[in-house]
Motif scaffolding. Structure first.
Motif, PDB file in Angstrom:
ATOM      1  N   GLN A 155      11.906  -0.076  -1.833  1.00  0.00           N
ATOM      2  CA  GLN A 155      12.117   0.898  -0.754  1.00  0.00           C
ATOM      3  C   GLN A 155      11.322   0.519   0.495  1.00  0.00           C
ATOM      4  O   GLN A 155      11.854   0.528   1.599  1.00  0.00           O
ATOM      5  CB  GLN A 155      11.723   2.305  -1.222  1.00  0.00           C
ATOM      6  CG  GLN A 155      12.024   3.386  -0.213  1.00  0.00           C
ATOM      7  CD  GLN A 155      11.730   4.785  -0.738  1.00  0.00           C
ATOM      8  OE1 GLN A 155      11.469   4.983  -1.913  1.00  0.00           O
ATOM      9  NE2 GLN A 155      11.770   5.763   0.146  1.00  0.00           N
ATOM     10  N   ALA A 156      10.057   0.165   0.321  1.00  0.00           N
ATOM     11  CA  ALA A 156       9.225  -0.188   1.479  1.00  0.00           C
ATOM     12  C   ALA A 156       9.688  -1.499   2.114  1.00  0.00           C
ATOM     13  O   ALA A 156       9.494  -1.705   3.312  1.00  0.00           O
ATOM     14  CB  ALA A 156       7.758  -0.283   1.083  1.00  0.00           C
ATOM     15  N   ASP A 157      10.313  -2.377   1.337  1.00  0.00           N
ATOM     16  CA  ASP A 157      10.799  -3.648   1.876  1.00  0.00           C
ATOM     17  C   ASP A 157      11.878  -3.430   2.933  1.00  0.00           C
ATOM     18  O   ASP A 157      12.089  -4.273   3.799  1.00  0.00           O
ATOM     19  CB  ASP A 157      11.359  -4.537   0.761  1.00  0.00           C
ATOM     20  CG  ASP A 157      10.289  -4.966  -0.224  1.00  0.00           C
ATOM     21  OD1 ASP A 157       9.094  -4.965   0.140  1.00  0.00           O
ATOM     22  OD2 ASP A 157      10.637  -5.290  -1.370  1.00  0.00           O
TER      23      ASP A 157
ATOM     24  N   GLY B 218      -5.162   9.947   0.771  1.00  0.00           N
ATOM     25  CA  GLY B 218      -5.170   8.820  -0.159  1.00  0.00           C
ATOM     26  C   GLY B 218      -4.713   7.537   0.502  1.00  0.00           C
ATOM     27  O   GLY B 218      -5.259   6.462   0.244  1.00  0.00           O
ATOM     28  N   LEU B 219      -3.738   7.660   1.377  1.00  0.00           N
ATOM     29  CA  LEU B 219      -3.223   6.491   2.089  1.00  0.00           C
ATOM     30  C   LEU B 219      -4.291   5.915   3.016  1.00  0.00           C
ATOM     31  O   LEU B 219      -4.494   4.706   3.062  1.00  0.00           O
ATOM     32  CB  LEU B 219      -1.966   6.871   2.865  1.00  0.00           C
ATOM     33  CG  LEU B 219      -1.244   5.758   3.605  1.00  0.00           C
ATOM     34  CD1 LEU B 219      -0.867   4.618   2.662  1.00  0.00           C
ATOM     35  CD2 LEU B 219      -0.005   6.301   4.291  1.00  0.00           C
ATOM     36  N   LEU B 220      -4.988   6.777   3.737  1.00  0.00           N
ATOM     37  CA  LEU B 220      -6.045   6.313   4.647  1.00  0.00           C
ATOM     38  C   LEU B 220      -7.153   5.598   3.875  1.00  0.00           C
ATOM     39  O   LEU B 220      -7.629   4.534   4.285  1.00  0.00           O
ATOM     40  CB  LEU B 220      -6.622   7.483   5.436  1.00  0.00           C
ATOM     41  CG  LEU B 220      -5.694   8.096   6.485  1.00  0.00           C
ATOM     42  CD1 LEU B 220      -6.295   9.373   7.048  1.00  0.00           C
ATOM     43  CD2 LEU B 220      -5.384   7.107   7.591  1.00  0.00           C
TER      44      LEU B 220
ATOM     45  N   LEU C 149       6.731   4.835  -4.201  1.00  0.00           N
ATOM     46  CA  LEU C 149       8.099   4.630  -3.736  1.00  0.00           C
ATOM     47  C   LEU C 149       8.913   3.831  -4.744  1.00  0.00           C
ATOM     48  O   LEU C 149       8.367   3.096  -5.559  1.00  0.00           O
ATOM     49  CB  LEU C 149       8.090   3.894  -2.393  1.00  0.00           C
ATOM     50  CG  LEU C 149       7.346   4.585  -1.250  1.00  0.00           C
ATOM     51  CD1 LEU C 149       7.357   3.704  -0.011  1.00  0.00           C
ATOM     52  CD2 LEU C 149       7.930   5.949  -0.953  1.00  0.00           C
ATOM     53  N   LYS C 150      10.223   3.973  -4.655  1.00  0.00           N
ATOM     54  CA  LYS C 150      11.117   3.195  -5.516  1.00  0.00           C
ATOM     55  C   LYS C 150      10.954   1.706  -5.210  1.00  0.00           C
ATOM     56  O   LYS C 150      10.659   1.330  -4.075  1.00  0.00           O
ATOM     57  CB  LYS C 150      12.573   3.595  -5.280  1.00  0.00           C
ATOM     58  CG  LYS C 150      12.915   4.973  -5.784  1.00  0.00           C
ATOM     59  CD  LYS C 150      14.356   5.291  -5.486  1.00  0.00           C
ATOM     60  CE  LYS C 150      14.364   6.402  -4.505  1.00  0.00           C
ATOM     61  NZ  LYS C 150      15.304   6.673  -3.599  1.00  0.00           N
TER      62      LYS C 150
ATOM     63  N   VAL D  93       0.844  -1.204   0.000  1.00  0.00           N
ATOM     64  CA  VAL D  93       0.000   0.000   0.000  1.00  0.00           C
ATOM     65  C   VAL D  93       0.879   1.255   0.000  1.00  0.00           C
ATOM     66  O   VAL D  93       0.662   2.177  -0.793  1.00  0.00           O
ATOM     67  CB  VAL D  93      -0.958   0.015   1.215  1.00  0.00           C
ATOM     68  CG1 VAL D  93      -1.638   1.373   1.358  1.00  0.00           C
ATOM     69  CG2 VAL D  93      -2.002  -1.077   1.088  1.00  0.00           C
ATOM     70  N   LEU D  94       1.874   1.288   0.869  1.00  0.00           N
ATOM     71  CA  LEU D  94       2.770   2.443   0.921  1.00  0.00           C
ATOM     72  C   LEU D  94       3.488   2.641  -0.408  1.00  0.00           C
ATOM     73  O   LEU D  94       3.589   3.762  -0.900  1.00  0.00           O
ATOM     74  CB  LEU D  94       3.787   2.279   2.063  1.00  0.00           C
ATOM     75  CG  LEU D  94       3.214   2.443   3.473  1.00  0.00           C
ATOM     76  CD1 LEU D  94       4.212   1.966   4.515  1.00  0.00           C
ATOM     77  CD2 LEU D  94       2.808   3.885   3.740  1.00  0.00           C
ATOM     78  N   SER D  95       3.958   1.561  -1.004  1.00  0.00           N
ATOM     79  CA  SER D  95       4.644   1.658  -2.295  1.00  0.00           C
ATOM     80  C   SER D  95       3.713   2.174  -3.378  1.00  0.00           C
ATOM     81  O   SER D  95       4.073   3.067  -4.156  1.00  0.00           O
ATOM     82  CB  SER D  95       5.197   0.292  -2.715  1.00  0.00           C
ATOM     83  OG  SER D  95       6.248  -0.083  -1.871  1.00  0.00           O
TER      84      SER D  95
END
Length: 87
Positions: free
Chosen positions: A23-25, A47-49, A19-20, A12-14
């Protein structure tokens, strides 16, 4: 195999923040989010929520959203896990 909350949250964050790759990993529980990731600004929070609610089938009330929620990856993960357990 069912994806874990951690795996889905990283996706979700990616997806939402663009994100690249990978990156979230690399996020650890103490990885700073809001104020540390330029992609996560006040506009991206909404948007994230929405995406978190959709992907996890949870409801996030306005009064649950504060600066501490997005302080670190660990704080966001703990919040989502608690919401999933309560759902």
């Amino acid at each position: 195999m069912t994806a874990t909350t951690d795996e889905i949250l990283r996706r979700v964050l990616s997806d939402v923040l663009g994100l690249k790759a990978g990156q979230a990993d690399a996020f650890r529980s103490d990885t700073g989010l809001f104020g540390h990731l330029p992609e996560l600004d006040s506009m991206a929070v909404a948007g994230l929520l929405t995406e978190l609610e959709d992907r996890f089938a949870i409801v996030i009330d306005e009064d649950e959203v504060d600066g501490d929620l997005f302080e670190t990856y660990g704080s966001l993960l703990a919040f989502v896990e608690a919401k999933r357990e309560a759902a």
